[in-house]
Design a protein around this motif. Structure first.
Motif, PDB file in Angstrom:
ATOM      1  N   GLU A  34       2.860   6.641   4.466  1.00  0.00           N
ATOM      2  CA  GLU A  34       2.116   7.098   3.289  1.00  0.00           C
ATOM      3  C   GLU A  34       2.553   8.479   2.805  1.00  0.00           C
ATOM      4  OE1 GLU A  34      -0.603   7.687   6.904  1.00  0.00           O
ATOM      5  OE2 GLU A  34       0.720   6.125   6.170  1.00  0.00           O
ATOM      6  N   THR A  35       3.359   9.186   3.584  1.00  0.00           N
ATOM      7  CA  THR A  35       3.863  10.496   3.171  1.00  0.00           C
ATOM      8  C   THR A  35       5.256  10.401   2.549  1.00  0.00           C
ATOM      9  OG1 THR A  35       4.860  11.060   5.295  1.00  0.00           O
ATOM     10  CG2 THR A  35       2.533  11.614   4.995  1.00  0.00           C
ATOM     11  N   ILE A  51      17.290   0.650  -0.241  1.00  0.00           N
ATOM     12  CA  ILE A  51      16.220  -0.235   0.229  1.00  0.00           C
ATOM     13  C   ILE A  51      16.819  -1.401   1.012  1.00  0.00           C
ATOM     14  CG2 ILE A  51      14.351  -1.790  -0.474  1.00  0.00           C
ATOM     15  CD1 ILE A  51      13.683   1.155  -0.935  1.00  0.00           C
ATOM     16  N   ASP A  52      16.354  -1.588   2.247  1.00  0.00           N
ATOM     17  CA  ASP A  52      16.814  -2.675   3.113  1.00  0.00           C
ATOM     18  C   ASP A  52      15.818  -3.830   3.174  1.00  0.00           C
ATOM     19  OD1 ASP A  52      19.168  -1.311   3.883  1.00  0.00           O
ATOM     20  OD2 ASP A  52      18.079  -0.235   5.451  1.00  0.00           O
ATOM     21  N   VAL A  53      14.511  -3.500   3.170  1.00  0.00           N
ATOM     22  CA  VAL A  53      13.455  -4.518   3.314  1.00  0.00           C
ATOM     23  C   VAL A  53      12.294  -4.143   2.408  1.00  0.00           C
ATOM     24  CG1 VAL A  53      11.795  -5.578   4.913  1.00  0.00           C
ATOM     25  CG2 VAL A  53      14.069  -4.925   5.745  1.00  0.00           C
ATOM     26  N   LEU A  54      11.727  -5.136   1.737  1.00  0.00           N
ATOM     27  CA  LEU A  54      10.498  -4.956   0.963  1.00  0.00           C
ATOM     28  C   LEU A  54       9.464  -5.945   1.473  1.00  0.00           C
ATOM     29  CD1 LEU A  54      11.919  -4.679  -2.662  1.00  0.00           C
ATOM     30  CD2 LEU A  54      10.875  -2.848  -1.319  1.00  0.00           C
ATOM     31  N   GLU A  55       8.268  -5.440   1.797  1.00  0.00           N
ATOM     32  CA  GLU A  55       7.198  -6.294   2.327  1.00  0.00           C
ATOM     33  C   GLU A  55       5.918  -6.045   1.538  1.00  0.00           C
ATOM     34  OE1 GLU A  55       5.438  -9.153   4.411  1.00  0.00           O
ATOM     35  OE2 GLU A  55       7.510  -8.577   4.791  1.00  0.00           O
ATOM     36  N   ALA A  59      -2.177  -4.331  -1.836  1.00  0.00           N
ATOM     37  CA  ALA A  59      -2.342  -3.072  -2.563  1.00  0.00           C
ATOM     38  C   ALA A  59      -1.110  -2.184  -2.487  1.00  0.00           C
ATOM     39  CB  ALA A  59      -3.546  -2.319  -2.015  1.00  0.00           C
ATOM     40  N   ASP A  60      -0.254  -2.397  -1.499  1.00  0.00           N
ATOM     41  CA  ASP A  60       0.947  -1.586  -1.298  1.00  0.00           C
ATOM     42  C   ASP A  60       2.144  -2.493  -1.046  1.00  0.00           C
ATOM     43  OD1 ASP A  60      -0.433   1.013  -1.196  1.00  0.00           O
ATOM     44  OD2 ASP A  60      -1.196   0.321   0.739  1.00  0.00           O
ATOM     45  N   THR A  61       3.320  -1.903  -1.106  1.00  0.00           N
ATOM     46  CA  THR A  61       4.542  -2.561  -0.661  1.00  0.00           C
ATOM     47  C   THR A  61       5.193  -1.643   0.361  1.00  0.00           C
ATOM     48  OG1 THR A  61       4.907  -3.712  -2.747  1.00  0.00           O
ATOM     49  CG2 THR A  61       6.828  -3.388  -1.349  1.00  0.00           C
ATOM     50  N   MET A  62       5.388  -2.157   1.558  1.00  0.00           N
ATOM     51  CA  MET A  62       6.075  -1.382   2.584  1.00  0.00           C
ATOM     52  C   MET A  62       7.571  -1.576   2.374  1.00  0.00           C
ATOM     53  SD  MET A  62       3.494  -0.055   3.958  1.00  0.00           S
ATOM     54  CE  MET A  62       4.110   0.790   5.380  1.00  0.00           C
ATOM     55  N   ALA A  63       8.310  -0.483   2.349  1.00  0.00           N
ATOM     56  CA  ALA A  63       9.753  -0.533   2.143  1.00  0.00           C
ATOM     57  C   ALA A  63      10.435   0.150   3.310  1.00  0.00           C
ATOM     58  CB  ALA A  63      10.123   0.169   0.844  1.00  0.00           C
ATOM     59  N   VAL A  64      11.448  -0.505   3.855  1.00  0.00           N
ATOM     60  CA  VAL A  64      12.300   0.126   4.865  1.00  0.00           C
ATOM     61  C   VAL A  64      13.604   0.442   4.153  1.00  0.00           C
ATOM     62  CG1 VAL A  64      13.460  -0.092   7.082  1.00  0.00           C
ATOM     63  CG2 VAL A  64      11.219  -1.165   6.729  1.00  0.00           C
ATOM     64  N   ALA A  65      13.991   1.707   4.206  1.00  0.00           N
ATOM     65  CA  ALA A  65      15.202   2.163   3.537  1.00  0.00           C
ATOM     66  C   ALA A  65      16.127   2.818   4.552  1.00  0.00           C
ATOM     67  CB  ALA A  65      14.839   3.161   2.439  1.00  0.00           C
ATOM     68  N   SER A  66      17.412   2.823   4.254  1.00  0.00           N
ATOM     69  CA  SER A  66      18.398   3.503   5.093  1.00  0.00           C
ATOM     70  C   SER A  66      18.726   4.855   4.472  1.00  0.00           C
ATOM     71  CB  SER A  66      19.690   2.685   5.186  1.00  0.00           C
ATOM     72  OG  SER A  66      19.470   1.501   5.891  1.00  0.00           O
ATOM     73  N   ALA A  74       8.544   3.602   3.887  1.00  0.00           N
ATOM     74  CA  ALA A  74       7.741   4.207   2.826  1.00  0.00           C
ATOM     75  C   ALA A  74       6.676   3.222   2.375  1.00  0.00           C
ATOM     76  CB  ALA A  74       8.631   4.580   1.638  1.00  0.00           C
ATOM     77  N   ARG A  75       5.521   3.746   2.016  1.00  0.00           N
ATOM     78  CA  ARG A  75       4.461   2.924   1.414  1.00  0.00           C
ATOM     79  C   ARG A  75       4.540   3.159  -0.086  1.00  0.00           C
ATOM     80  NH1 ARG A  75      -1.682   3.857   2.948  1.00  0.00           N
ATOM     81  NH2 ARG A  75      -1.045   2.857   4.883  1.00  0.00           N
ATOM     82  N   LEU A  76       4.947   2.112  -0.819  1.00  0.00           N
ATOM     83  CA  LEU A  76       5.146   2.220  -2.258  1.00  0.00           C
ATOM     84  C   LEU A  76       4.090   1.434  -3.009  1.00  0.00           C
ATOM     85  CD1 LEU A  76       9.016   1.653  -2.332  1.00  0.00           C
ATOM     86  CD2 LEU A  76       7.779   3.816  -2.123  1.00  0.00           C
TER      87      LEU A  76
END
Length: 109
Positions: A34-35, A51-55, A59-66, A74-76
């Motif tokens: 969330e930060t 961006i490697d993964v979008l979940e 209410a949010d989309t969790m993103a894993v980025a390299s 990140a919580r987007l």
């Protein structure tokens, strides 16, 4: 005064040095998803990422980025990023970051 700490190939400003930190000490940066948000322009606490993964979670989309080969979560907001492989610029709220000693895994306070 601010302190700069080298992190994943970038220099990020720390608003305040932890009391028992040593100059030149290797650290592991800890941030909660969330930060970490999409940057609105540039700034001292920004990192270039892919961006490697979008979940989507509702209410949010969790993103894993390299970031230079290191994963950052990140919580987007839904719709902020719609495709994997897209380059983005992430902003980190360094006032909420924690530092850890990589040898002991203990928080540096």
């Amino acid at each position: 005064s601010a302190i700069d700490q080298s992190v994943v190939g970038a220099v990020l400003p720390l608003p305040q040095a932890p009391g028992n930190a040593r100059a030149g000490q290797d650290v592991t940066l800890g941030v909660r998803p969330e930060t970490v948000v999409l940057a609105n322009g540039g700034g001292p606490s920004c990192l270039d990422a892919v961006i490697d993964v979008l979940e989507p979670t509702g209410a949010d989309t969790m993103a894993v980025a390299s970031v230079n080969g290191h994963p950052v979560t990140a919580r987007l907001k839904p719709g902020d990023v719609r495709e994997v492989g897209r380059p983005v610029r992430l902003a980190i709220d360094m006032s909420r970051a924690s530092l850890f000693d990589p040898a002991t895994e203990l928080r540096i306070s």
